[in-house]
Structures are given as structure tokens and as C-alpha cells.
Enzyme design. Sequence first.
Site, mmCIF file in Angstrom:
data_model
loop_
_atom_site.group_PDB
_atom_site.id
_atom_site.type_symbol
_atom_site.label_atom_id
_atom_site.label_comp_id
_atom_site.label_asym_id
_atom_site.label_seq_id
_atom_site.Cartn_x
_atom_site.Cartn_y
_atom_site.Cartn_z
ATOM 1 N N PRO A 1 0.760 -1.257 0.098
ATOM 2 C CA PRO A 1 0.086 -0.024 -0.068
ATOM 3 C C PRO A 1 0.912 1.087 -0.064
ATOM 4 O O PRO A 1 1.896 1.402 0.798
ATOM 5 C CB PRO A 1 -0.990 -0.211 1.522
ATOM 6 N N ASN A 2 0.260 2.284 -0.772
ATOM 7 C CA ASN A 2 0.953 3.586 -0.810
ATOM 8 C C ASN A 2 2.203 3.787 -1.736
ATOM 9 O O ASN A 2 2.691 4.803 -1.966
ATOM 10 C CB ASN A 2 1.099 4.370 0.376
ATOM 11 N N TYR B 1 12.088 8.293 0.615
ATOM 12 C CA TYR B 1 11.835 7.459 -0.392
ATOM 13 C C TYR B 1 12.763 7.642 -1.556
ATOM 14 O O TYR B 1 12.645 6.861 -2.416
ATOM 15 C CB TYR B 1 10.249 6.908 -0.627
ATOM 16 N N ASN C 1 7.863 -5.761 -1.443
ATOM 17 C CA ASN C 1 8.034 -4.785 -0.548
ATOM 18 C C ASN C 1 6.534 -4.520 -0.039
ATOM 19 O O ASN C 1 5.679 -4.040 -0.484
ATOM 20 C CB ASN C 1 8.310 -3.455 -1.238
ATOM 21 N N GLU D 1 12.642 -9.729 0.746
ATOM 22 C CA GLU D 1 11.728 -8.735 1.259
ATOM 23 C C GLU D 1 12.674 -7.460 0.992
ATOM 24 O O GLU D 1 13.925 -7.314 1.515
ATOM 25 C CB GLU D 1 11.675 -8.820 2.821
ATOM 26 N N HIS E 1 12.824 -3.164 1.946
ATOM 27 C CA HIS E 1 12.284 -1.914 2.094
ATOM 28 C C HIS E 1 13.424 -0.646 1.845
ATOM 29 O O HIS E 1 14.551 -0.744 1.986
ATOM 30 C CB HIS E 1 12.298 -1.953 3.773
HETATM 31 O O1 CA2 Z 1 10.905 1.786 3.405
HETATM 32 C C1 CA2 Z 1 9.809 0.955 2.920
HETATM 33 O O2 CA2 Z 1 9.901 0.525 1.484
HETATM 34 C C2 CA2 Z 1 8.525 0.894 3.344
HETATM 35 O O3 CA2 Z 1 8.199 -0.693 3.313
HETATM 36 C C3 CA2 Z 1 7.799 1.714 2.945
HETATM 37 C C4 CA2 Z 1 6.077 1.900 3.877
HETATM 38 C C5 CA2 Z 1 6.345 1.814 5.179
HETATM 39 O O4 CA2 Z 1 5.093 1.837 5.684
HETATM 40 C C6 CA2 Z 1 7.293 0.806 5.603
HETATM 41 O O5 CA2 Z 1 7.479 1.105 6.970
HETATM 42 C C7 CA2 Z 1 8.691 0.950 5.007
HETATM 43 C C8 CA2 Z 1 5.354 2.995 3.190
HETATM 44 C C9 CA2 Z 1 5.197 3.213 1.676
HETATM 45 C C10 CA2 Z 1 4.416 4.312 1.245
HETATM 46 O O6 CA2 Z 1 5.306 5.005 0.363
HETATM 47 C C11 CA2 Z 1 5.130 6.189 0.177
HETATM 48 C C12 CA2 Z 1 5.868 6.943 -0.866
HETATM 49 C C13 CA2 Z 1 5.742 8.038 -0.971
HETATM 50 C C14 CA2 Z 1 5.136 8.969 -0.247
HETATM 51 C C15 CA2 Z 1 4.155 8.399 0.847
HETATM 52 C C16 CA2 Z 1 4.341 6.904 0.791
#
Ligand code: CA2
Length: 150
Positions: free
Chosen positions: A12-13, A25, A76, A100, A102
Site C-alpha cells: 500500500p501507498n 523514499y 515490499n 523482502e 524496504h
Molecule cells: O521503506 C519501505 O520501503 C517501506 O516498506 C515503505 C512503507 C512503510 O510503511 C514501511 O514501514 C517501509 C510505506 C510505503 C509508502 O510509500 C510512500 C511513498 C511516497 C509517499 C508516501 C508514501
Amino acid sequence: MVSRIVAVLNGPNLNLLGMREPEIYGRETLADVEADCRRLGAELGLAIEFRQSNREYEIIDWIHEARGRAAGIVINPAAFTHTSVAIRDALGAFEGPIIEVHISNVHKREEFRHHSYVSGVASGVIVGCGTEGYGLALRRVATLIGARSG
Ligand code: CA2
């Protein structure tokens, strides 16, 4: 012939990648990550199936679909990493390597991101290497499934 399919699954997201929070990110969009995975996949002789969903059940269905078909999974799970026993159970029934990924270093962030339900069933975990982590994961899957047989 043994399958060279690798399912690259995103939670998600992650569709918002590159559009918000670039300090966490980075600036690459998910479409950029997909293009990078396809480019490297071609080099490594892997057939990439790249997907993203905001729905837990859809990710579970894709993991089930990968059983007996895909050689490996790169995942992811995003926020589902920290909440989903269901995704862990689905991955536990997959017979090939699971990496996995991140993008951010979850261990440098809030406490609730430090625990992953998925890591216990993963062959490997790549954390905090930015979107480059997807390429590292694909290389690891290629190593684990072995060289192309023809
Ligand atoms: O670091 C990662 O790849 C995560 O899996 C990303 C997730 C987060 O909940 C995990 O703790 C770590 C969040 C993905 C959302 O990505 C966004 C990207 C840009 C703007 C908002 C959210």
C-alpha cells in the site's frame, strides 16, 4: 523448462513513490522502479511480473498465484510488513526464494516499523538501500535459483 518468472510485489501507498516524502523514499517513481527491474531482469534472464496494490487480499492472491509458477518473489509489503500475519502465512506456503525489500532503513525510523511479520519467512531482507534494493533483490533471486539452463 524451469520457470524464470519473478513476482515483484508492492504494498500500500507505494503508488505514491517519488511524489511525496522524497527525503525518505527518494525521487524515483514506482514506474521508474518497474522499468529498472525489467531492464535488470532482461540482463539476468528473469521474466518480471511487477505489481502494486493497496488491498491486502489482492497481494495474498498474487502470492498464491505465484505458487508452482514463479521461481521467486521480491516483495515490499510496505505497511503490511508490520501488521499482516495473512501475508506472512501466504508467503510461508511459497516454495521458492523470497526477498523482502524496504526502501528506507526501517530500523532508523519509528519503533512500530522495527518489527516485520515477513522477515521470518524471507530468504533475505534488504533494508535502507533506496530503490536500488529492488535490483539487489533480483540479483539475489537469480543467484538462488541458479543460472539459466538454456
Ligand atoms: O521503506 C519501505 O520501503 C517501506 O516498506 C515503505 C512503507 C512503510 O510503511 C514501511 O514501514 C517501509 C510505506 C510505503 C509508502 O510509500 C510512500 C511513498 C511516497 C509517499 C508516501 C508514501
